[in-house]
Design an enzyme around this catalytic site. Structure first.
Site, PDB file in Angstrom:
ATOM      1  CE  LYS A 182      -2.688  40.477  53.322  1.00 21.98           C
ATOM      2  NZ  LYS A 182      -4.151  40.426  53.490  1.00 21.98           N
ATOM      3  N   GLY A 235      -3.049  49.674  58.880  1.00 23.08           N
ATOM      4  CA  GLY A 235      -4.030  48.745  59.445  1.00 23.08           C
ATOM      5  C   GLY A 235      -4.164  48.981  60.935  1.00 23.08           C
ATOM      6  CB  THR A 237      -2.917  49.699  67.155  1.00 24.29           C
ATOM      7  OG1 THR A 237      -3.150  51.005  66.616  1.00 24.29           O
ATOM      8  CG2 THR A 237      -1.805  49.783  68.178  1.00 24.29           C
ATOM      9  N   GLY A 240      -0.111  46.056  63.687  1.00 24.26           N
ATOM     10  CA  GLY A 240       1.088  46.891  63.534  1.00 24.26           C
ATOM     11  C   GLY A 240       2.165  46.518  64.542  1.00 24.26           C
ATOM     12  CD  GLU A 257       0.711  56.381  57.818  1.00 27.05           C
ATOM     13  OE1 GLU A 257      -0.037  56.925  58.646  1.00 27.05           O
ATOM     14  OE2 GLU A 257       1.641  56.968  57.256  1.00 27.05           O
ATOM     15  CB  CYS A 291      -7.292  55.609  60.327  1.00 24.77           C
ATOM     16  SG  CYS A 291      -6.806  56.676  58.964  1.00 24.77           S
ATOM     17  CD  GLU A 392      -9.281  52.457  64.818  1.00 27.59           C
ATOM     18  OE1 GLU A 392      -8.731  51.332  64.842  1.00 27.59           O
ATOM     19  OE2 GLU A 392      -8.988  53.343  63.999  1.00 27.59           O
TER      20      GLU A 392
END
Ligand code: NAD
Length: 496
Positions: A182, A235, A237, A240, A257, A291, A392
């Protein structure tokens, strides 16, 4: 000799369901070039029925003796051919990805070559994987073997499409699984192209699907599907955590990750030329959309002023330009909406008292009028506890934080939700070792930055994720481990 596939011969409105190409149940969406807002292609969007069929085809393909009983060296051969096909198409892939993401051609070429290298590395590890005969502690032969999980969902972000696709698809296929990929909404084209190459290289039907579409619909359906046995995710957090919660309910393995806010540390004895170049590359390459961007600079106060002055001078001289123009160092960001989000974060920091040493806004001029551009930006006058130092940004923004004492430095560097990477610039090898071991991060670079090797496991700690990609155990991370006890006793079990 691989038959070359032309990008202009591909209908991107067709999605890949187990190797069958057809319109997606979710219609189409335009893919936009962030350089100038122009239309690249309409791509197909999958629907829930496509997810259902991809899972069913994947399960059938995994159970088919043609794949199930293929020896590892024979599976490795298919993977190797996929790697060769990617490499043969490196120019086409790079050009397509540059249009889809805005990235420089140098970077998109490197990503395509990295994907090819991933397939070859994984093929080589697959050929040399051994199972374990364990020391028997009774009248048995005991062994530990690995089996495929079944259907794996690979969910990837937009910042390094074909490389992050390969990092999931290659080891998952090597392990004998089927994979449903995806890709991210902003960058699906290269994943669709890649699937055509994989099938052209001899991948049996059913083993790979590419289902573009919204994460909240297609991604979510894949994660929840009872027929999906593992999710490999790269992707943000927030996403995730959502996936991990569902995986927890399902008791399904998941690799994550996630994001980062990585410290780059300059000691007073560093080779400052090397450090300036490394810090610039670490945060501003890929226009900061990385990242592992070294986005928090901790520079020792004794060299701070001169170091930052050189950094600012060099940042101002970085060449902004179209991704396909020779010599471009910083291309546009992936999308206008993302650029606007980065700009808003910088504005927020400035409103809270940060000083802008360079950049801080989009570049001026006609060449930049329609694209998603943002200047390399260096901020000072901030505290490590400010939102600009904690969140981030995923854009070309560096914050400068001075330090004096090593204890305090380590505490500040570790005072972050994230733990993805760290850079250390010093000639003092003992200090480098001391600090490297104390920093909470999945990767530490000493006198270098943003370098990768397929043979060295990569991943994060804390909110930067869990699980590792790369390395010799990569393939086994997509397998279930099984113990086999083989009774050798001449006597029956003495019970009853
Ligand atoms: P994102 O989390 O928004 O999306 C990533 C993928 O997840 C996309 O394909 C998206 O469609 C899908 N998705 C979104 N919501 C979902 C849901 N509810 N269920 C299932 N799938 C869903 O991230 P992004 O903006 O595409 O990428 C940027 C992020 O990726 C940054 O945080 C960056 O640090 C991170 N990243 C991490 C690494 C790493 O190796 N640690 C590498 C690259 C990028």
């Amino acid at each position: 000799m691989t038959q070359l596939l032309r990008v202009d011969a591909v209908d991107f409105s067709h999605i890949c369901v187990g190797g069958q190409w057809r319109p997606g149940a979710g219609g189409t969406r335009p893919s936009i070039d962030p350089t100038d807002g122009s239309h690249v292609a309409d791509y197909g969007i999958a629907g829930i029925e496509d997810v259902e069929q991809a899972v069913a085809m994947g399960r059938a393909a995994v159970a088919d003796p043609a794949w199930r009983d293929l020896r590892p060296h024979e599976r490795a051969r298919i993977l190797y051919r996929i790697g060769e096909a990617i490499e043969a198409h490196v120019d086409a892939i790079a050009a397509l990805q540059t249009r889809d993401t805005g990235k420089t051609l140098g970077e998109t070429r490197a990503l395509a070559l990295s994907a090819a290298g991933t397939f070859r590395y994984v093929a080589a590890t697959l050929e040399t994987l051994d199972e374990e005969l364990t020391a028997p502690r009774g009248p048995w032969v005991t062994m530990s073997v690995h089996e495929p999980i079944g259907v794996v969902a690979a969910i990837t972000p937009w910042n390094s499409p074909i490389a992050s696709d390969a990092q999931k698809v290659a080891p998952a296929l090597a392990a004998g699984n089927a994979v449903i990929l995806k890709p991210a909404e902003w960058t699906p084209l290269v994943s669709l192209f890649f699937a055509r190459l994989a099938y052209g290289a001899g991948l049996p039907e059913g083993l790979l699907s590419v289902l573009p579409g919204p994460g909240s619909i297609v991604g979510d359906a894949l994660v929840r599907h009872p027929g999906v046995g593992k999710v490999a995710f790269t992707g943000g957090t927030v996403t995730g955590r959502r996936i991990a919660a569902i995986a927890g309910e399902k008791l399904m393995p998941v690799s994550l990750e996630l994001g980062g806010k990585s410290p780059t540390i300059v000691l007073p004895d560093a080779d400052l030329d090397e450090a300036v170049a490394g810090v610039l590359y670490g945060v501003f390459s890929s226009t900061g959309q990385s990242c592992i961007a070294g986005s928090r600079l901790f520079v020792h106060e004794s060299v701070r002023d001169s170091f930052v002055a050189r950094l600012v001078e060099r940042a101002r001289a970085l060449r902004l330009g179209r991704g396909d123009a020779p010599g471009t160092q910083m291309a546009p960001m992936v999308a206008h909406a993302h650029r606007d989000k980065v700009a808003a974060m910088v504005e927020g920091a400035v409103a809270a008292g940060a000083q802008v040493l360079c950049g801080g806004h989009a570049p001026e001029g006609e060449a930049f009028a329609d694209g998603a551009w943002f200047l390399p930006t260096i901020l000072t006058g901030v505290a490590n506890t400010d939102p600009i130092c904690r969140e981030e940004i995923f854009g070309p923004v560096l914050v400068v934080l001075p330090w004096r004492d090593e204890e305090d430095l380590v505490a500040q560097a570790n005072d972050s939700e994230y733990g993805l990477a760290c850079g250390i610039w010093t000639r003092d090898y003992k200090a480098a070792w001391r600090i490297a071991r104390r920093i909470e991060a999945g990767t530490v670079w000493i006198n270098t930055y943003k370098q990768f090797s397929s043979s060295t496991p990569f991943g994060g700690v804390k909110a930067s994720g869990m699980g590792r990609e790369k390395g010799r155990r990569w393939v086994q991370s997509y397998m279930n481990q099984k113990a086999i006890y083989w009774g050798m006793s001449p006597e029956p079990i003495g019970w009853g």
